[in-house]
Scaffold this motif. Structure first.
Motif, PDB file in Angstrom:
ATOM      1  N   ASP A 197      -0.378   0.675  -5.668  1.00 56.31           N
ATOM      2  CA  ASP A 197      -1.322   0.968  -4.918  1.00 56.31           C
ATOM      3  C   ASP A 197      -1.991   1.555  -6.387  1.00 56.31           C
ATOM      4  O   ASP A 197      -1.720   1.264  -7.371  1.00 56.31           O
ATOM      5  N   ILE A 232     -11.640   4.612  -1.358  1.00 54.67           N
ATOM      6  CA  ILE A 232     -10.542   4.091  -2.275  1.00 54.67           C
ATOM      7  C   ILE A 232      -9.958   3.468  -1.003  1.00 54.67           C
ATOM      8  O   ILE A 232      -8.702   3.553  -0.258  1.00 54.67           O
ATOM      9  N   GLN A 233     -10.143   2.427  -0.326  1.00 54.35           N
ATOM     10  CA  GLN A 233      -9.595   1.820   1.128  1.00 54.35           C
ATOM     11  C   GLN A 233     -10.113   0.302   1.157  1.00 54.35           C
ATOM     12  O   GLN A 233     -10.331  -0.281  -0.365  1.00 54.35           O
ATOM     13  N   THR A 234      -8.439  -0.628   1.529  1.00 50.16           N
ATOM     14  CA  THR A 234      -8.615  -1.598   1.582  1.00 50.16           C
ATOM     15  C   THR A 234      -9.541  -2.377   2.158  1.00 50.16           C
ATOM     16  O   THR A 234     -10.321  -1.859   2.922  1.00 50.16           O
ATOM     17  N   ASN A 258       0.116  -1.130   5.233  1.00 47.97           N
ATOM     18  CA  ASN A 258      -0.469   0.384   5.936  1.00 47.97           C
ATOM     19  C   ASN A 258      -1.752   0.724   4.847  1.00 47.97           C
ATOM     20  O   ASN A 258      -1.982   0.967   4.678  1.00 47.97           O
ATOM     21  N   LEU A 259      -2.773   0.205   5.944  1.00 43.64           N
ATOM     22  CA  LEU A 259      -3.820   0.153   5.312  1.00 43.64           C
ATOM     23  C   LEU A 259      -5.101   0.828   5.841  1.00 43.64           C
ATOM     24  O   LEU A 259      -4.383   2.324   6.238  1.00 43.64           O
ATOM     25  N   GLY A 260      -6.501   1.100   4.972  1.00 50.64           N
ATOM     26  CA  GLY A 260      -7.138   2.557   4.957  1.00 50.64           C
ATOM     27  C   GLY A 260      -6.660   2.690   3.639  1.00 50.64           C
ATOM     28  O   GLY A 260      -6.963   2.478   2.510  1.00 50.64           O
ATOM     29  N   ASP A 281      -1.490  -1.005  -9.620  1.00 49.10           N
ATOM     30  CA  ASP A 281      -2.522  -2.594  -9.508  1.00 49.10           C
ATOM     31  C   ASP A 281      -3.740  -2.391  -8.336  1.00 49.10           C
ATOM     32  O   ASP A 281      -2.532  -2.397  -6.811  1.00 49.10           O
ATOM     33  N   ASP A 282      -3.707  -3.633  -8.353  1.00 51.52           N
ATOM     34  CA  ASP A 282      -4.259  -3.828  -7.191  1.00 51.52           C
ATOM     35  C   ASP A 282      -3.436  -4.696  -6.394  1.00 51.52           C
ATOM     36  O   ASP A 282      -2.951  -6.181  -7.322  1.00 51.52           O
ATOM     37  N   LEU A 287      -6.041   6.737   2.057  1.00 49.22           N
ATOM     38  CA  LEU A 287      -4.933   7.563   1.528  1.00 49.22           C
ATOM     39  C   LEU A 287      -5.340   8.966   1.824  1.00 49.22           C
ATOM     40  O   LEU A 287      -6.428   9.451   1.852  1.00 49.22           O
ATOM     41  N   THR A 332       0.965  -1.299   0.058  1.00 49.04           N
ATOM     42  CA  THR A 332      -0.108   0.411  -0.143  1.00 49.04           C
ATOM     43  C   THR A 332       0.712   1.499   0.019  1.00 49.04           C
ATOM     44  O   THR A 332       0.983   1.860   1.207  1.00 49.04           O
ATOM     45  N   GLN A 347      -4.227   3.940  -6.921  1.00 51.91           N
ATOM     46  CA  GLN A 347      -4.662   5.766  -7.132  1.00 51.91           C
ATOM     47  C   GLN A 347      -2.851   5.611  -8.109  1.00 51.91           C
ATOM     48  O   GLN A 347      -2.009   5.771  -7.253  1.00 51.91           O
ATOM     49  N   GLY A 381       4.232   7.233   0.100  1.00 44.55           N
ATOM     50  CA  GLY A 381       5.500   6.437  -0.187  1.00 44.55           C
ATOM     51  C   GLY A 381       6.318   7.086   0.565  1.00 44.55           C
ATOM     52  O   GLY A 381       7.813   6.082   0.285  1.00 44.55           O
ATOM     53  N   PHE A 382       6.074   7.088   2.123  1.00 45.78           N
ATOM     54  CA  PHE A 382       6.854   7.068   3.361  1.00 45.78           C
ATOM     55  C   PHE A 382       7.446   5.988   3.302  1.00 45.78           C
ATOM     56  O   PHE A 382       8.607   5.678   3.589  1.00 45.78           O
ATOM     57  N   GLY A 412       0.708   5.035  -0.641  1.00 50.00           N
ATOM     58  CA  GLY A 412      -0.264   5.719  -0.496  1.00 50.00           C
ATOM     59  C   GLY A 412       0.606   6.717  -1.040  1.00 50.00           C
ATOM     60  O   GLY A 412       0.739   7.289  -2.070  1.00 50.00           O
TER      61      GLY A 412
HETATM   62  C1  LIG Z   1      -2.606   4.338   4.532  1.00 48.61           C
HETATM   63  S1  LIG Z   1      -2.131   4.634   2.697  1.00 48.61           S
HETATM   64  C2  LIG Z   1      -0.521   4.328   2.738  1.00 48.61           C
HETATM   65  C3  LIG Z   1       0.460   4.606   3.737  1.00 48.61           C
HETATM   66  C4  LIG Z   1       1.268   3.860   2.887  1.00 48.61           C
HETATM   67  N1  LIG Z   1       1.962   3.346   3.576  1.00 48.61           N
HETATM   68  C5  LIG Z   1       2.693   5.518   3.186  1.00 48.61           C
HETATM   69  O1  LIG Z   1       3.380   5.348   3.355  1.00 48.61           O
HETATM   70  O2  LIG Z   1       2.081   6.861   2.802  1.00 48.61           O
HETATM   71  C6  LIG Z   1      -3.107   2.954   2.365  1.00 48.61           C
HETATM   72  C7  LIG Z   1      -3.342   3.218   0.965  1.00 48.61           C
HETATM   73  O3  LIG Z   1      -3.789   1.726  -0.215  1.00 48.61           O
HETATM   74  C8  LIG Z   1      -3.899   2.344  -0.987  1.00 48.61           C
HETATM   75  N2  LIG Z   1      -4.673   0.539  -1.554  1.00 48.61           N
HETATM   76  C9  LIG Z   1      -6.284   0.718  -1.495  1.00 48.61           C
HETATM   77  N3  LIG Z   1      -6.846  -0.373  -1.253  1.00 48.61           N
HETATM   78  C10 LIG Z   1      -5.869  -1.170  -2.075  1.00 48.61           C
HETATM   79  C11 LIG Z   1      -5.551  -2.306  -3.057  1.00 48.61           C
HETATM   80  N4  LIG Z   1      -6.403  -2.807  -3.376  1.00 48.61           N
HETATM   81  N5  LIG Z   1      -4.614  -2.423  -3.813  1.00 48.61           N
HETATM   82  C12 LIG Z   1      -3.288  -1.276  -3.606  1.00 48.61           C
HETATM   83  N6  LIG Z   1      -3.678  -0.101  -3.117  1.00 48.61           N
HETATM   84  C13 LIG Z   1      -4.474   0.046  -2.039  1.00 48.61           C
HETATM   85  C14 LIG Z   1      -4.899   3.796  -1.553  1.00 48.61           C
HETATM   86  O4  LIG Z   1      -4.907   4.114  -2.337  1.00 48.61           O
HETATM   87  C15 LIG Z   1      -4.514   3.689   0.022  1.00 48.61           C
HETATM   88  O5  LIG Z   1      -2.830   4.496  -0.853  1.00 48.61           O
END
Ligand SMILES: C[S@@+](CC[C@H](N)C(=O)[O-])C[C@H]1O[C@@H](n2cnc3c(N)ncnc32)[C@H](O)[C@@H]1O
Length: 195
Positions: free
Chosen positions: A51, A112-114, A101-103, A78-79, A105, A27, A53, A31-32, A29
């Protein structure tokens, strides 16, 4: 001083990663976590970051470019449930670490959440290629719609893993709110050779 669950995840992962390793950020997000992993795996390692998005890929690419580390990372829109296709295509059959790192962005489209189905598919993919030693870190949030269900599904999945092969631990912040996040760590256990 209390440290955040993100820092706790990074601290645990640091014990496992070294130069030349392969890691997955499921995930990406902002990019951290990808940047953290890219620093750990050195010049000869690789991070596969996923990701859904396009904006996540753009932000992460910029972040990596600033540190001249973009060549260490495969940025994949991609998913994450599809991740084994990408690893197999690149001939990757073992990884040292996977981060989730779920949830959603922060500051972006919260729809758009996991979700449990794709997250567990991705977890099944990474655990089959996880090295010994190796670690999977899952930071799960319980306060948003669907978050508690996803967290419980992951914990139920983790408890089906062989206790002789994997150590599962769960950390919840002490000064807790109503719906605290949970850090779920899965570490492979090195088997002792018979004497
Ligand atoms: C909490 S953020 C991740 C934070 C990130 N690791 C960082 O360092 O900033 C969760 C990310 O999961 C992505 N996401 C949600 N469902 C997903 C899936 N099925 N496959 C890939 N990414 C997904 C979202 O688009 C979002 O950007």
């Amino acid at each position: 001083m209390t440290i955040s669950l993100v820092d706790q995840a990074h601290n645990n992962i640091t014990n496992y990663l070294s130069e030349g390793n392969i890691a997955v950020d499921a995930t990406m997000g902002n990019g951290f976590d990808t940047l953290f992993l890219a620093k750990q795996i050195g010049e000869f390692g690789k991070v596969y970051s996923f990701d859904l998005q396009a904006s996540a890929l753009q932000t992460t690419e910029q972040r990596l470019n600033k540190e001249q580390l973009v060549q260490r990372v495969c940025l994949i829109q991609d998913d994450h449930s599809q991740l084994s296709d990408y690893l197999t295509k690149d001939g990757v059959h073992s990884i040292r670490c996977a981060m989730f790192n779920l949830g959603y962005l922060p500051g972006s489209d919260k729809s758009i959440q996991t979700g449990a189905l794709s997250t567990i598919k991705a977890l099944n993919s990474v655990i089959t290629v996880l090295e010994t030693p190796g670690i999977i870190s899952i930071l799960a949030y319980t306060g948003h719609d669907g978050g508690r269900e996803e967290t419980e599904a992951i914990k139920a999945w983790a408890h089906t893993l062989s206790k002789t092969d994997y150590r599962v631990s769960i950390q919840v912040p002490k000064l807790t709110k109503n719906s605290p996040p949970e850090l779920i760590l899965i570490e492979t256990i090195e088997q002792e050779l018979p004497a």
